[in-house]
Design an enzyme around this catalytic site. Structure first.
Site, short mmCIF file in Angstrom:
data_model
loop_
_atom_site.label_atom_id
_atom_site.label_comp_id
_atom_site.label_asym_id
_atom_site.label_seq_id
_atom_site.Cartn_x
_atom_site.Cartn_y
_atom_site.Cartn_z
N PRO A 2 22.75 -3.48 4.03
CG PRO A 2 21.18 -5.33 3.18
CD PRO A 2 22.68 -4.90 3.34
CD GLU A 3 24.50 -2.84 10.43
OE1 GLU A 3 24.17 -2.66 11.52
OE2 GLU A 3 25.71 -2.56 10.00
#
Length: 271
Positions: A2-3
Site C-alpha cells: 500500500p502506497e
DNA sequence: CCCAAGACCTGGCGGC
DNA sequence: TGCCGCCAGGTCTTGG
C-alpha cells in the site's frame, strides 16, 4: 502493497459497506501487529455505528461517535469485504463483523501494519499530528516543497518519501515521479532549483492521481474493495524495470540502493 | 534539526 | 528437494 493510491482504493472499496451500519463483532485472532491491538477496542466499537471512513496519508480512519480506529496496512496488509462466516486463513488477523451481514477482514502476513484506537480529535493523535500535507491538497505546492528542501543534504527521493514532508509517496511512486520530473533520485534535495521543484510537485500529483484512477498498482495480490486488481502497473515507467530500456531514450535503466530501498532511474534522462 | 541505520515480520525467489 | 541468503509496496525509534 500500500502506497497512497492503494490505501485510497481500499477506502473507496470498503466505505460503502461500513457507512450507515454498525459493528456487530470485532474479532482479533492475532493481536501482535506493529503494536499489540488494544483489547478495549472491542467494547468501544461493538454496537456502534460507523460514521465515516476517511484517510490521512496511508492511515485509514474508521470514525465512530466515541473515537476513531486507525488502520495502517504496513507493507503487506489488506482489507477485504466478505460475507460473514467465511473461514479465515493463516494471516487473517482481524474481522470486523457488520450488522448488514458483511465482514471487513484485515490480512497482513508480515504484520507491519497497525490497528490503533484514538479518542476524539484524531488529527492530534501521535501518529498523525506531525504528518506533512496530503499530496493532492492545495497545501502541497512548490513554495512548500522548495522551502522545506533548503539545507537538506539527503537524497531527494528520501525527502519526498518522508511522511513528515508529504504523506503517501512510497517507493513505487517516488521512483515514478522522479523519472517523470527528470530528476536524479540521488541528488541532494537542497540542491534542486525552484523551477525543477515546481515540476516535481506537479509530477507527484500526476502520478498519484493517475494511479488512484487506475485503482492502484497490483504487484502481487492487491485487490480493491470491488475485488479487482489495480491497473497502474502497466503504466510504471521505471519501478521493477531495471535493465530494461528507458521509455524515453531506450538506454538501459539503472538500479541503485538509496536508504536501503531499490531505486531505478535513467541516468541519461534524470539529472 | 538532520540523517543513516536498526528494528519489526513472513514468504517467495534464485542459486547451489 | 532442501537450505541459504536476499528481496519485498512502511515507518517508528535510536544514536551520532
Amino acid at each position: 502493497m500500500p502506497e497512497l493510491p492503494e490505501v485510497e482504493t481500499t477506502r473507496r472499496g470498503i466505505a460503502p459497506y461500513l457507512e450507515k451500519t454498525s459493528v456487530a463483532t470485532f474479532e482479533v485472532r492475532q493481536p501482535r501487529l506493529r503494536w499489540p491491538i488494544d483489547p478495549a477496542i472491542k467494547n468501544r466499537i461493538e454496537g456502534q455505528p460507523v460514521e465515516q471512513v476517511t484517510r490521512r496519508g496511508k492511515y485509514l480512519l474508521l470514525q465512530f461517535a466515541n473515537g476513531t480506529l486507525l488502520v495502517h496496512l504496513g507493507m503487506s496488509g489488506s482489507l477485504r469485504v466478505l460475507t460473514s462466516g467465511t473461514a479465515p486463513g493463516k494471516h487473517d488477523h482481524v474481522d470486523i463483523g457488520l450488522e448488514n451481514g458483511h465482514c471487513i477482514r484485515y490480512t497482513d502476513p508480515r504484520r507491519f501494519g497497525a490497528m490503533v484506537w484514538s479518542e476524539h480529535p484524531v488529527q492530534d493523535h501521535k501518529l498523525l499530528a506531525s504528518l506533512g500535507p496530503e499530496p493532492l491538497s492545495e497545501a502541497f505546492d512548490d513554495d512548500y516543497l522548495f522551502q522545506h528542501s533548503r539545507g537538506r543534504r539527503g537524497p531527494v527521493k528520501s525527502f519526498i518519501m518522508d511522511s513528515h514532508i508529504v504523506v503517501g509517496v512510497g517507493n513505487i511512486y517516488a521512483n515514478e515521479a522522479l523519472f517523470k520530473a527528470g530528476i536524479d533520485p540521488r541528488r541532494a534535495a537542497g540542491r534542486i532549483s525552484r523551477q525543477r521543484m515546481t515540476r516535481l510537485v506537479q509530477c507527484i500529483r500526476e502520478v498519484l492521481g493517475a494511479a488512484i484512477e487506475q485503482g492502484g498498482t497490483t504487484l502481487k495480490d492487491f485487490l480493491g474493495g470491488d475485488g479487482k486488481p489495480g491497473y497502474f502497473k502497466q503504466e510504471l515507467a521505471v519501478y521493477g524495470r531495471a535493465g530494461m530500456p528507458c521509455s524515453r531514450c531506450q538506454r538501459p535503466l539503472k538500479e541503485v540502493q538509496l536508504a536501503k530501498r531499490s531505486t531505478v532511474l535513467c541516468s541519461h534522462c534524470q539529472r
